[in-house]
Design an enzyme around this catalytic site. Structure first.
Site, PDB file in Angstrom:
ATOM      1  NE  ARG A 175      -6.755   8.176   5.086  1.00 20.15           N
ATOM      2  CZ  ARG A 175      -7.045   8.633   4.503  1.00 20.15           C
ATOM      3  NH1 ARG A 175      -8.997   8.375   5.009  1.00 20.15           N
ATOM      4  NH2 ARG A 175      -6.773   9.804   3.920  1.00 20.15           N
ATOM      5  CG  HIS A 219      -9.688   7.024  -2.567  1.00 16.75           C
ATOM      6  ND1 HIS A 219     -10.842   6.659  -2.297  1.00 16.75           N
ATOM      7  CD2 HIS A 219      -9.716   8.316  -2.245  1.00 16.75           C
ATOM      8  CE1 HIS A 219     -11.149   8.027  -0.843  1.00 16.75           C
ATOM      9  NE2 HIS A 219     -11.069   8.717  -1.382  1.00 16.75           N
ATOM     10  CG  HIS A 229     -14.331  11.319  -4.244  1.00 11.27           C
ATOM     11  ND1 HIS A 229     -14.390  11.619  -3.656  1.00 11.27           N
ATOM     12  CD2 HIS A 229     -12.899  10.240  -3.086  1.00 11.27           C
ATOM     13  CE1 HIS A 229     -13.711  11.811  -2.935  1.00 11.27           C
ATOM     14  NE2 HIS A 229     -13.473  10.984  -2.633  1.00 11.27           N
ATOM     15  CG  ASP A 257     -12.319  12.242   5.726  1.00 11.67           C
ATOM     16  OD1 ASP A 257     -12.674  11.706   5.047  1.00 11.67           O
ATOM     17  OD2 ASP A 257     -10.738  12.172   5.982  1.00 11.67           O
ATOM     18  CD  GLU A 301     -15.730   9.362  -0.216  1.00 14.05           C
ATOM     19  OE1 GLU A 301     -15.109   8.842   0.207  1.00 14.05           O
ATOM     20  OE2 GLU A 301     -15.660  10.968   0.368  1.00 14.05           O
TER      21      GLU A 301
END
Ligand code: BGC
Length: 352
Positions: free
Chosen positions: A81, A106, A181, A253, A318
């Protein structure tokens, strides 16, 4: 004659668009990918007399085009982000088009995840099969400065390592964060969730987030927290944690600040399914590892074998720079100048 040549070129382009490319090694591992988004399509590991696919995916390119937006793609220009979809570079403010509330995620609507990459087989010393994938993001695309050319190598070797080697060059100073990803599920079936996966991350710190998943800038020690994955924790042990950052998201996350000593690929983390004796280890040159436990899957996307992706159907590992790095002086550099080369490596090592 000219018309026939044009039709031939169009047909060839369509063939390349829909083609599935394969990397194979002598141990029997097959990794498949497609041109669209440079997306991994399957990772098939030997399993007795059959093979088990440990990555989420679809059967056709069309399904990838309309399916879960970032599934297994190379993401960028800026993976993760950017706060308020805005950054400053050399005194100029760049306003991007928000695609995640008021923030930018992304690489936006036209990121590398949506490009048809040019694919060429190559020879790479030490690797049994290798391909080079290339794509360009033009100056001004999604409002980023500079023509950015990206070359990615996918290569598989005897040690069961999938190398993802990412190079980029620009003709104007710009910002970037490129990652892979993939969503793994070591059960080999998207219908079984990742609760039984042991997760390990080689990091003493993580980057704290606000409630919009934007880094606050604080780099927090993991010691004593459910975020401490230096010794592996099974996801089922931490998913219901009362730790506010986990509770709010119902999972991980987050970006971990990797313990690193050099610019060479180093151990970043792993997932392991003990009962099936399967694991994926990640090694990287990148400073961070974003671990995302697939909370957005809601059954609306149907993958291989007609199985819907439900919540926790896969885990994304990632390796990347930190989210919003351009807006935090204490985060690693994400700027690239015309005379510099961006070069990062991500290695997924498969164990079975
Ligand atoms: C992000 C998640 C996002 C997901 C979408 C992850 O990398 O961290 O917040 O929902 O990608 O694919």
């Amino acid at each position: 004659m000219i018309l026939e040549s044009c039709i031939l070129i169009l047909n060839l382009k369509n063939m390349q668009k829909n083609k599935t490319y394969q990397l194979n090694n002598k141990n029997g591992i097959t990794v498949e990918f497609i041109s669209y988004g440079a997306r991994l399509k399957s990772v098939l590991l030997p399993d007795g007399d059959k093979k088990t696919d440990i990555i989420l995916g679809y059967e056709t390119t069309e399904e990838f085009e309309t399916g879960d937006p970032y599934l297994n793609a190379i993401c960028g220009r800026y993976a993760n982000r950017i706060a308020n979809s805005k950054f400053e570079l050399n005194g100029k403010t760049y306003q991007l088009k928000a695609n995640d509330g008021k923030n930018f995620l992304h690489g936006g609507d036209k990121g590398f995840h949506q490009k048809y990459w040019e694919v060429k087989p190559i020879e790479l010393e030490g690797y049994e099969s290798a391909f080079k994938l290339s794509a360009i993001s033009e100056d001004g695309e999604e409002n980023f400065p500079g023509n950015l050319k990206v070359d990615v190598i996918y290569a598989l070797n005897y040690n069961n390592e999938l190398l993802i080697d990412i190079k980029a060059a620009t003709d104007k100073e710009t910002v970037l964060n490129l990652t892979s990803h993939p969503y793994f599920n070591l059960n080999g079936k998207a219908s079984d969730t990742i609760h039984n996966h042991d997760i390990k991350v080689n990091a003493d710190h993580y980057t704290e987030l606000n409630n919009e998943n934007i880094p606050t800038g604080n780099i927090v020690p993991v010691e004593g927290l459910a975020m401490d994955l230096r010794s592996a924790k099974q996801f089922s042990e931490v998913v219901d944690s009362e730790y506010p950052e986990i509770k709010m998201r119902e999972g991980f996350d987050h970006n971990w600040v990797l313990n690193k000593d050099s610019k060479e690929p180093e151990f970043a983390g792993s997932i392991e399914l003990k009962e099936k004796n399967r694991a994926v280890e990640v090694y990287t040159t990148q400073p961070g590892l974003q671990v995302y436990t697939g909370m957005h899957f809601d059954g609306s996307s149907i993958g291989k074998e007609n199985i819907a992706f439900n919540k926790y159907a896969g885990i994304a590992l990632e390796a990347q720079n930190f989210a919003d790095a351009m807006n935090h002086e204490n985060f690693p550099n994400c700027r690239l100048k015309p005379d510099e080369e961006y070069h990062e490596r991500i290695i997924y090592k498969f164990k079975y």
